[in-house]
Design an enzyme around this catalytic site. Structure first.
Site, PDB file in Angstrom:
ATOM      1  N   SER A 179       5.340 -14.991  94.711  1.00 57.21           N
ATOM      2  CA  SER A 179       3.915 -14.741  94.503  1.00 57.21           C
ATOM      3  C   SER A 179       3.183 -16.066  94.619  1.00 57.21           C
ATOM      4  CB  SER A 179       3.698 -14.074  93.142  1.00 57.21           C
ATOM      5  OG  SER A 179       2.323 -13.829  92.924  1.00 57.21           O
ATOM      6  N   HIS A 189       3.224 -11.379  97.422  1.00 55.01           N
ATOM      7  CA  HIS A 189       1.929 -10.782  97.095  1.00 55.01           C
ATOM      8  C   HIS A 189       0.902 -11.294  98.096  1.00 55.01           C
ATOM      9  CE1 HIS A 189       3.106 -10.088  92.603  1.00 55.01           C
ATOM     10  NE2 HIS A 189       3.886  -9.467  93.460  1.00 55.01           N
ATOM     11  N   ASP A 198       6.529  -9.445  87.926  1.00 52.30           N
ATOM     12  CA  ASP A 198       7.060  -8.642  89.026  1.00 52.30           C
ATOM     13  C   ASP A 198       8.462  -9.140  89.389  1.00 52.30           C
ATOM     14  OD1 ASP A 198       7.239  -6.781  90.985  1.00 52.30           O
ATOM     15  OD2 ASP A 198       5.863  -7.760  92.375  1.00 52.30           O
TER      16      ASP A 198
END
Length: 1015
Positions: free
Chosen positions: A38, A67, A159
């Site tokens: 991310s 992401h 996540d």
């Protein structure tokens, strides 16, 4: 004892080419590495691929999820292609996965792996709440099992954490970037907190370790448990010894296949070739023992797992738990192997829903236990990721969970949390709960050996009350114990307890009598030279001892006083103790008067291993006292000689109600004042009392030591709980401070990212400037849309129209204003929106403040009308100034008249002080204005006229105006002038006279005074 989890599957045999797709066949020959990143992940990804050998193929496939900003095209494919010799592709829907290739997720998509191909899906969650890394990792684990590998790199949030659990549950491997080397350590720290990570490395070192692991663990077939060599089997037993000595848990009776798979995976992690070498490594590295223990406890569970089984449970079982129970009674449920608590909370939700349907008061208790302390800590916190929304209905999610402020997790509602009690427990060796209505043991026994399963089923039978229900996993069964349970629902694996009056209860009491439970009761056992009957029960053991002691009422207890068997009618001496029902303890059940002597006698019998007797004990029974002789004797010989926990027989026999023994026992003797006069009887009684006192002191000392030990343990537990609480609080603060937007920004587009951040900063600065400008000007402004709904307003507007922040979105017609006499605001705004002609109105509030109301159309930069702007500009001071100016102009005109008049015009206060003096007066009397303002009017009146002047002032106060009259005044040079004088009273706002204005004109030039009285 491991919690609920799914075992790693053994690699199946290869199918013929004609019976399987090529992708499926190829999928089985190489592992697939899922990489999640991310914020700050671009540098980590580049370092990861840069660390791979430049001249060797990794013989793996890589699937990368980052992401990404959904509104921009990704450049990640081009950036990674520069760092590796592999082919790098952006995934298209249904793209098959080939070895030695890297696949990049496209923007605004979720990606999953199925049957050798990558599938793309539209994201279901809103931006900022998506968990694409978890989504990919779970699909890799379900499809590839032990060949799934997860890599978690830099990023914020959590996540990937659930995906790590899924991969580990299937026997895969997990790598995590070292938090010290990551730009954002939220995702790495969250994954490390699971305790399931195999390698914690900087990205540049991951590739080398990854290839070594694949070469050792996945390129060599696993050894089936049945083919383990005697040497390896001996090493396996040593591993069990090391696990039991450090963790206190015995895994020797678990299925060898599962244990061997976990051990071989740990050997692959550390590049150890033989099990004997691994035993040495365990001896030298205590942390590896804990790591192996954690691997054996990998839990996989979620809310309402196996929905069909839970539906049957809700429809057929839950209502029966309450049926026939009076209001206020307890419903007790035990969830064994609860892992992180999802299943226990699912059961609590079903029970709570049933309570709401019944609309009656019941006490629901759900006991949730597990061997894994880490899992219990998670369950106690009751905070779960936002992805749990996929496992339950929106109605249940809204009723029983509270979303965290940052939206990343859900917290179990306090009403549900209060129904559960979580505790760390090994169901094999720790005492079970009792009097239960339902036991849930799902996906636990599949890892246990056959003998251990039988003992566990018998234990559950003992813990359940008659008619209780046993809820097992889809792959589990009650097995050969059909005499203990009957099938209620075969597919859902729901069983009901049957009565077993001998065998099961004896087996359940094995925690008190372990040798009796463990030996084969079908064969006689020799004690000395005597063969005992194989079916010798506790009842027979008790009665044989009673025959020797000839006691009509007795109880068989252990050293702690727990009752194992009662003989005769004991109600006169024992009564149930208040509180939660469980194992009955004779010390707690003893009636008043019996407890003290019974406690001392039992303690002395346990310490001396001899029979202890107390005579003429007064026991309070139903309002009167009963004399009883108490005896406590150890149970010696027979099967009891082999018991791990010694047993004692407590005998209670009514004593003859005679005065002499009672008084001798209960009353203290009258002691002589001098010791040399004590009789032998008194000395004997004193010795007995001293002996009893010493026994009590010893018992009290032992009790104090036990209490101190318990306090130390409680203190240690409290410190651990405090530490856990601080860690949870720290994690919560980190989650609250993390920015969800950063999880959805495309980190590899650094230029675009910088531009967007700059624009956002400029826009935020402009917005702040505009807010401060509007607030600083003090102009009340209200923005409305076409439907006259309030969009925004400035603080100054709330003083004119009664607005608060919650009024945003409400129609203007619903808001009450403070305007006086102006009720057409809504109509005027509608007219402006219809004609686009601005309107301006002067309005006034109840506080006498005046405003200029302007209504203009709201135009965008594209010249589109999207509503109206209402502004209120205060003009109160302007109006007041205008009125003051009008009055000043009038006074100015009057001042010009006074200045240019030839008559002498003066103004004097009631006490005679001159406050106005025009040029005509200066010309007539000779005094300048400055001199006159320092004078009193008496200085200009001849002395003989001063009294008359005072009377004129009083008359003027009544009439306000006097007709012109003749009088005299003095000049500066001493002359006396005959003048005609007109006097007028000046009134203030209250109508009171505050001054007198005079107009004086000379009548003649005579020097002698000629006084004329006024009319």
């Amino acid at each position: 004892m491991p919690t609920k989890h799914t075992p790693s599957l053994v690699q199946p045999a290869a199918l013929p080419v004609t019976t399987q797709p090529p992708a499926a066949a190829e999928r089985r020959t190489f592992p697939i590495v899922g990489i999640g990143a991310s914020a700050g992940g671009l540098a980590a990804i580049e370092a990861f691929f840069s660390g791979m050998p430049a001249d060797t193929d990794p013989n793996m496939a890589f699937v990368l999820v980052q992401h990404l900003d959904p509104d921009h095209k990704s450049l990640l494919t081009e950036l990674i292609a520069r760092r590796t010799r592999m082919q790098v592709l952006e995934v298209t829907d249904g793209m098959p996965v080939q070895v030695n290739c890297a696949y990049i997720i496209p923007p605004n998509r979720d990606m999953a792996f199925l049957n050798g191909a990558l599938q793309l899906l539209e994201p279901a969650a809103p931006r900022g709440h998506r968990l694409p890394i978890d989504f990919l990792f779970r699909s890799l684990a379900a499809d590839l099992h032990e060949r799934a590998i997860g890599v978690v790199l830099s990023g914020t949030g959590s996540d990937g954490t659930l995906g790590v659990r899924a991969i580990k549950a299937e026997g895969g491997m997990v790598m995590v970037q070292n938090p010290a080397s990551s730009e954002f350590d939220g995702m790495p720290q969250s994954a490390l907190a699971t305790g399931l990570v195999d390698y914690e490395l900087p990205p540049a070192e991951m590739a080398t370790q990854l290839m070594a692991y694949v070469s050792r663990a996945l390129n060599h077939p696993l050894h089936p448990a049945s083919r383990v060599s005697p040497q390896s089997e001996n090493a396996l037993k040593k591993i069990f010894v090391l696990l039991r000595s450090q963790t206190g848990h015995d895994f020797s009776q678990y299925k060898p296949s599962t244990i061997c798979r976990r051990i071989e995976r740990r050997m692959a992690v550390h590049q150890i070739a033989s099990m004997e070498d691994y035993v040495k490594y365990l001896q030298q590295t205590p942390l590896e023992v804990q790591a192996l223990f954690n691997d054996l406890l990998i839990g996989v569970t979620h809310f309402f797992r196996d929905p069909e089984a839970f539906a049957v449970l809700q429809a057929q079982v839950i209502p029966k738990l309450f049926a026939g129970k009076p209001s206020g009674s307890a419903v007790r449920v035990w969830c064994t192997g609860c892992s992180t608590g999802e299943e226990a909370y699912s059961l609590a939700i079903l029970l709570q829903e049933q309570l709401e349907n019944l609309k009656a008061s019941y006490k629901v208790q759900v006991f949730a236990t597990d061997i894994d302390a880490r899992a219990i800590a998670v369950a106690r916190a009751g905070v779960y990721p936002a992805s749990i929304a996929d496992n339950m209905t929106p109605e249940r999610l809204a009723r029983f969970f509270i979303q965290e402020p940052d939206g990343s997790a859900y917290r179990v509602h306090k009403g549900i949390r209060d129904l559960l009690v979580f505790s760390e427990q090994d169901v094999i060796k720790d005492p079970p709960f009792s009097k239960l209505d339902l036991i849930s043991c799902r996906n636990l026994m599949i890892y246990l050996g056959a003998e251990l399963q039988k003992k566990l089923i018998a234990l559950f039978h003992y813990a359940l009350q008659p008619g209780g229900v046993l809820f097992l996993g889809t792959s589990e069964t009650a097995g050969e114990r059909g005499d203990l349970f009957t099938v209620l629902e075969r597919k859902a694996k729901i069983y009901q307890r049957k009565e077993d009056f001998q065998g099961a209860q004896r087996a359940a009491l094995g925690r008190f009598l372990p040798p009796l439970m463990e030996r084969d009761l079908n064969q006689p056992e020799m004690v000395g030279k005597t063969a005992l009957a194989p079916k010798l029960s506790l009842r027979e053991l008790t009665e044989q001892t009673l025959l020797q002691q000839l006691s009509p009422t007795a109880a068989l207890v252990n050293g702690n006083g727990d009752i194992l068997y009662l003989h005769g009618r004991t109600g006169m001496y024992l009564e149930p103790a208040p509180g939660e029902a469980g194992i009955n303890n004779i010390l707690k059940m003893a009636r008043e008067g019996l407890r003290r002597d019974l406690t001392v006698a039992l303690h002395k019998a346990a310490s001396s291993r001899d029979t202890m007797a107390v005579t003429h004990v007064r026991v309070k029974t139903n309002g009167h006292h009963t004399l009883v002789n108490l005896s406590v004797c150890p149970v010696l010989g027979g099967p009891a000689a082999a018991l791990e926990s010694p047993l004692y027989l407590v005998m209670l026999e009514p004593a003859p109600d005679t005065a002499s023994p009672s008084s001798a026992t209960l009353l203290a003797p009258a002691l002589p004042t001098r010791a040399d006069k004590w009789t032998p009887e008194v000395s004997d009684q004193i010795a007995e009392l001293n002996e009893e006192l010493q026994a009590k002191e010893e018992y009290l000392h032992a009790a104090n030591e036990e209490l101190e030990t318990t306090n130390e343990e409680l203190k240690s537990s409290n410190e651990e709980m405090q530490s856990v609480n601080e860690e949870l609080q720290s994690t919560n603060e980190e989650l609250e401070t993390s920015k969800e937007e950063m999880q959805s920004i495309n980190e590899e587009l650094s230029t675009v990212n910088t531009e967007l951040q700059t624009k956002v900063h400029d826009l935020s600065r402009a917005n702040n400037d505009m807010n401060n400008l509007l607030a600083g000007t003090g102009i009340g402004t209200v923005f409305v849309d076409h439907q006259l709904r309030i969009l925004r307003f400035t603080p100054a507007a709330s003083q004119i129209i009664n607005l608060i922040l919650s009024d945003i979105g409400r129609p203007m017609a619903h808001i009450v204003s403070n305007l006086v006499g102006y009720t057409s605001l809504v109509a005027d705004v509608q007219a402006v929106l219809k004609t686009l002609i601005p309107k301006e109105v002067d309005v006034q509030t109840h506080e006498d403040k005046s405003y200029t109301l302007r209504i203009l159309p709201y135009r965008t930069l594209d010249n589109v009308i999207e509503g109206a702007v209402i502004t209120f500009v205060e003009n109160t001071e302007v109006k007041r100034t205008r009125e003051a100016l009008k009055k000043a102009n009038a006074l100015l005109r009057l001042a010009v008249v006074v200045r240019d008049a030839h008559d002498a015009i003066t103004v004097q206060e009631l006490d005679g002080r001159t406050i106005a003096w025009n040029p005509g007066a200066e010309h007539l009397y000779g005094w300048t204005e400055a001199e006159a303002l320092q004078m009193n009017v008496r200085m200009r009146i001849p002395p003989k006229l001063q009294n008359n002047a005072l009377a004129q002032v009083q008359q003027l106060g009544l009439a306000h105006t006097l007709a012109p009259f003749q009088t005299q005044r003095l000049t500066k040079d001493g002359r006396v002038l005959d003048i005609s004088l007109t006097a007028t009273a000046l009134l203030n706002e209250q109508g009171q006279v505050y001054a007198i204005a005079t107009t004086e004109r000379e009548c003649n030039v005579n020097t002698e005074p000629a006084v004329t009285q006024p009319p």
